[in-house]
Design a protein around this motif. Structure first.
Motif, PDB file in Angstrom:
ATOM      1  N   PRO A  29     -34.830 -40.370  50.783  1.00 36.05           N
ATOM      2  CA  PRO A  29     -34.406 -41.704  50.351  1.00 36.05           C
ATOM      3  C   PRO A  29     -35.447 -42.302  49.423  1.00 36.05           C
ATOM      4  O   PRO A  29     -36.642 -41.974  49.518  1.00 36.05           O
ATOM      5  N   LYS A  61     -29.660 -44.670  51.351  1.00 34.36           N
ATOM      6  CA  LYS A  61     -29.786 -44.243  52.733  1.00 34.36           C
ATOM      7  C   LYS A  61     -29.283 -42.810  52.894  1.00 34.36           C
ATOM      8  O   LYS A  61     -28.329 -42.405  52.249  1.00 34.36           O
ATOM      9  N   LEU A  62     -29.951 -42.092  53.791  1.00 40.84           N
ATOM     10  CA  LEU A  62     -29.518 -40.733  54.098  1.00 40.84           C
ATOM     11  C   LEU A  62     -28.818 -40.730  55.458  1.00 40.84           C
ATOM     12  O   LEU A  62     -29.330 -40.211  56.451  1.00 40.84           O
ATOM     13  N   ASP A  63     -27.641 -41.331  55.509  1.00 44.06           N
ATOM     14  CA  ASP A  63     -26.869 -41.331  56.743  1.00 44.06           C
ATOM     15  C   ASP A  63     -25.881 -40.168  56.719  1.00 44.06           C
ATOM     16  O   ASP A  63     -25.846 -39.366  55.773  1.00 44.06           O
ATOM     17  N   THR A  98     -23.593 -39.794  53.634  1.00 39.32           N
ATOM     18  CA  THR A  98     -24.344 -39.356  52.450  1.00 39.32           C
ATOM     19  C   THR A  98     -24.641 -37.861  52.516  1.00 39.32           C
ATOM     20  O   THR A  98     -24.573 -37.148  51.510  1.00 39.32           O
ATOM     21  N   ARG A 136     -30.377 -31.121  57.525  1.00 40.32           N
ATOM     22  CA  ARG A 136     -30.905 -32.467  57.756  1.00 40.32           C
ATOM     23  C   ARG A 136     -32.300 -32.415  58.384  1.00 40.32           C
ATOM     24  O   ARG A 136     -32.629 -31.483  59.109  1.00 40.32           O
ATOM     25  N   MET A 148     -35.343 -35.236  60.220  1.00 40.12           N
ATOM     26  CA  MET A 148     -35.628 -36.587  60.700  1.00 40.12           C
ATOM     27  C   MET A 148     -37.013 -36.623  61.324  1.00 40.12           C
ATOM     28  O   MET A 148     -37.332 -35.805  62.204  1.00 40.12           O
ATOM     29  N   ASP A 187     -34.830 -46.156  64.575  1.00 40.49           N
ATOM     30  CA  ASP A 187     -33.727 -45.622  63.780  1.00 40.49           C
ATOM     31  C   ASP A 187     -33.479 -44.139  64.099  1.00 40.49           C
ATOM     32  O   ASP A 187     -34.342 -43.294  63.879  1.00 40.49           O
ATOM     33  N   GLU A 207     -30.250 -42.879  63.192  1.00 37.61           N
ATOM     34  CA  GLU A 207     -29.009 -42.622  62.455  1.00 37.61           C
ATOM     35  C   GLU A 207     -29.273 -42.110  61.044  1.00 37.61           C
ATOM     36  O   GLU A 207     -28.507 -41.305  60.512  1.00 37.61           O
ATOM     37  N   ASN A 208     -30.329 -42.603  60.432  1.00 34.26           N
ATOM     38  CA  ASN A 208     -30.643 -42.228  59.051  1.00 34.26           C
ATOM     39  C   ASN A 208     -31.692 -41.115  59.043  1.00 34.26           C
ATOM     40  O   ASN A 208     -32.666 -41.156  59.803  1.00 34.26           O
ATOM     41  N   TYR A 209     -31.483 -40.165  58.169  1.00 32.82           N
ATOM     42  CA  TYR A 209     -32.358 -38.993  58.120  1.00 32.82           C
ATOM     43  C   TYR A 209     -33.527 -39.233  57.164  1.00 32.82           C
ATOM     44  O   TYR A 209     -33.433 -39.987  56.197  1.00 32.82           O
ATOM     45  N   SER A 210     -34.627 -38.538  57.450  1.00 32.51           N
ATOM     46  CA  SER A 210     -35.821 -38.660  56.603  1.00 32.51           C
ATOM     47  C   SER A 210     -35.702 -37.806  55.344  1.00 32.51           C
ATOM     48  O   SER A 210     -36.355 -38.070  54.335  1.00 32.51           O
TER      49      SER A 210
END
Length: 427
Positions: free
Chosen positions: A65, A78-80, A83, A98, A100, A242, A244-247
């Motif tokens: 992101p 965002k990397l949800d 996305t 993915r 995180m 958080d 839900e969103n990926y790093s």
């Protein structure tokens, strides 16, 4: 002129001009040897940078992101999960994995026997969760998946971190050097939501756990441990941060040629490319290539000087053998035959010099490697060989010697062929 007659004439001529031929060949050997040596050194160091210091896969694209984003205003940032699905569907993308970060601090406090040595140490731990398929080939024990709370968390360590430990940390603290196989199965305690340098970033108490090394990977986090993605999500969710969103997301292109297209599409989605290591590898490679080019240019200048020396030596030889050349023309030798004799003499000198220079470069490289192995300290990423000699480099050294000699012989051969036998024999 028949080949056997030509070879006999060349052999007699070189035997008569042994001293001049030797120095001409020596000049060619110096230039070719220096060129082959420095090119081999540049290729060898570049290979170490690409394969050990900054190992990169030409098909991988690491998406992160943006540091500053306008978020939903531009439809990105965002990397949800949605996305990630869009990234998977990009043209040229074969797979998307993915990642995180564990978004709470963690420490390890080890007090016990460490491979035969008593060790008491505490340190910060960074943890990155990744999809198992990204690193599955490097897992040497069990399955790379989260077994749930209360169970050991499978962890991969970086092969580069292991190299740094073996070459710097272990010798300084008199600890044993380790291999990836030795580490497999080693467990150590980890306390999440605890830090030696900062306050806990999440609510709730400290949670103690156990990590178990299951292998080493080039794709593992350099300054930390790499754990299954499900474990990272579970830990983040347990501390209310958080989850839900990926790093980051690692994209695998179907072909390296698709990478530029994928990069443009990713940036169009409002995301960024983490290519720091790739840039460092490219910058280091460029520095090595620049240095090698400068040394190679110097070597080419030596080859040019050798060609000039051959031209001078053959010109003097042609003048000294004017009557001999006139006799050969008088008995039927054509101008092409005379040119062939002079060029063949130069070719023998060039081939001998090119071969000798190439062999000398290979032997010198072997000597340097042995000296480095015996006298240089065992620093990180120290290679078994600092040189790389693919066959085009070796063959190119010999061919360069031949070309330099023929270039130097061009004008003397024309001058010899233009000799007037009547005037020459008349004296």
């Amino acid at each position: 002129m028949r080949l056997d007659a030509l070879s006999r004439l060349v052999r007699l001529s070189l035997a008569r001009e042994r001293k001049g031929a030797f120095f001409s060949a020596f000049g060619v050997a110096m230039g070719v040897g220096a060129l082959v040596f420095f090119v081999g050194l540049g290729l060898g160091v570049g290979r170490v940078i690409r394969e050990k210091v900054f190992p990169t896969d030409a098909r991988l694209v690491d998406v992160v992101p943006p540091a500053v984003s306008l978020g939903s205003l531009l439809g990105g940032g965002k990397l949800d999960a949605p996305t990630v699905e869009r990234l998977r569907e990009l043209p040229g993308v074969e797979a998307a994995y993915r990642k995180m970060n564990v978004r709470v601090p963690a420490v390890t406090r080890y007090d016990g026997v460490f491979f035969g040595t008593r060790l008491r140490m505490g340190m910060e731990v960074l943890a990155l969760g990744v999809e198992p398929a990204l690193v599955q080939g490097d897992v040497q024990m069990g399955e790379f998946k989260d077994a749930g709370e209360g169970q050991p968390i499978p962890a991969l360590v970086s092969t580069r971190l292991l190299e740094l430990y073996n070459k710097t940390f272990a010798p300084a603290r008199k600890l044993p050097q380790l291999s990836a196989n030795m580490l497999v199965g080693f467990g150590f305690p980890v306390e999440f939501n605890r830090s030696y340098v900062a306050a806990a970033s999440a609510s709730g108490p400290t949670q103690s756990g156990q990590a178990q090394v299951v292998g080493a990977s080039d794709r593992a986090l350099l300054a930390g441990i790499t754990i299954p993605l499900d474990a990272a999500i579970r830990l983040n969710r347990a501390f209310g941060v958080d989850s839900e969103n990926y790093s980051g997301v690692t994209l695998v292109a179907t072909d390296p040629s698709q990478v530029p297209v994928i990069v443009d599409a990713v940036k169009g989605m409002g995301l960024e490319i983490d290519d720091q290591e790739r840039r460092m590898a490219e910058n280091s490679g460029a520095a090595v290539a620049l240095t090698t080019s400068a040394l190679a240019l110097l070597s080419l200048l030596i080859c040019i000087l050798a060609a000039v020396n051959i031209a001078h030596a053959l010109s003097a030889s042609v003048r000294a053998r004017a009557k001999e050349i006139g006799v050969m023309q008088a008995v039927g030798a054509s101008r092409a035959d005379i040119r062939a004799i002079v060029l063949a003499e130069a070719a023998v000198v060039g081939l001998a010099g090119g071969a000798a220079g190439t062999i000398a470069a290979l032997l010198l490289a072997l000597g340097v490697n042995r000296l480095a192995a015996g006298y240089l300290p065992n620093f990180p990423f120290k290679p078994d060989s600092f040189f790389s000699f693919p066959w085009p480099v070796v063959a190119g050294g010999v061919v360069l010697g031949l070309v330099a000699a023929l270039v130097g012989a061009y004008f003397p051969s024309r001058r010899a062929a233009a000799t007037d036998p009547a005037r020459t024999l008349a004296g």
